[in-house]
Design a protein around this motif. Sequence first.
Motif, mmCIF file in Angstrom:
data_model
loop_
_atom_site.group_PDB
_atom_site.id
_atom_site.type_symbol
_atom_site.label_atom_id
_atom_site.label_comp_id
_atom_site.label_asym_id
_atom_site.label_seq_id
_atom_site.Cartn_x
_atom_site.Cartn_y
_atom_site.Cartn_z
ATOM 1 N N SER A 129 -1.333 -0.006 -6.126
ATOM 2 C CA SER A 129 -1.399 -0.709 -4.842
ATOM 3 C C SER A 129 -2.518 -1.740 -4.787
ATOM 4 C CB SER A 129 -1.650 0.296 -3.701
ATOM 5 O OG SER A 129 -0.594 1.205 -3.594
ATOM 6 N N ASN A 144 0.868 -1.172 0.000
ATOM 7 C CA ASN A 144 0.000 0.000 0.000
ATOM 8 C C ASN A 144 0.906 1.223 0.000
ATOM 9 O OD1 ASN A 144 -1.517 2.272 0.896
ATOM 10 N ND2 ASN A 144 -3.094 0.889 1.655
ATOM 11 N N LEU A 145 0.989 1.885 -1.129
ATOM 12 C CA LEU A 145 1.938 2.975 -1.304
ATOM 13 C C LEU A 145 1.645 4.178 -0.411
ATOM 14 C CD1 LEU A 145 2.274 2.688 -5.155
ATOM 15 C CD2 LEU A 145 3.988 2.054 -3.447
ATOM 16 N N LYS A 197 -5.513 -0.945 -4.101
ATOM 17 C CA LYS A 197 -6.117 -0.513 -2.836
ATOM 18 C C LYS A 197 -7.520 -1.092 -2.730
ATOM 19 C CE LYS A 197 -6.747 3.597 -0.057
ATOM 20 N NZ LYS A 197 -5.660 3.885 0.855
#
Length: 154
Positions: free
Chosen positions: A145, A6-7, A147
Amino acid sequence: MIERINLTDAFPAAYQQIRKLRETVEAAAESAGLDPKLIELVKIRASQINGCAFCLDLHIRDARRMGEDDRRLSLLAAWWETDLYTPQERAALALTEAVSKLSQVQDVPDEVYEEAIRHLDKEQYTAVVWSISVINTFNRLAVTSRKPLPGRVA
């Protein structure tokens, strides 16, 4: 699906700076007299182009909270085929598509720019382009990511 880094969590200082930039750009859009719903349409359309489910989920919910019409949200991916959007919104959406597809089109066509400045003054145009740039950044971080969507929201 492979879980990815998760960036935004991995580099919170940079993420906070992008969030501050978003707040600055949203304040500029408001100061320029742009309807917040127009900015949400821009965010949603860019997120559709970039395939960002996380941002689509977030900004569609935000637009609904602002009172945006479900029909307009449902037809946003084909906005040019309807008369549901104002000339200013249409200009902003065409600009959103051109800026979000720069890797494909290599330029913002003159006719898109000219239509944008016909319906947006300098401050509004600037705020819209910055809004497009910021949402494209968020899209790229979330998509890269993968997300996950937040829990089910009523």
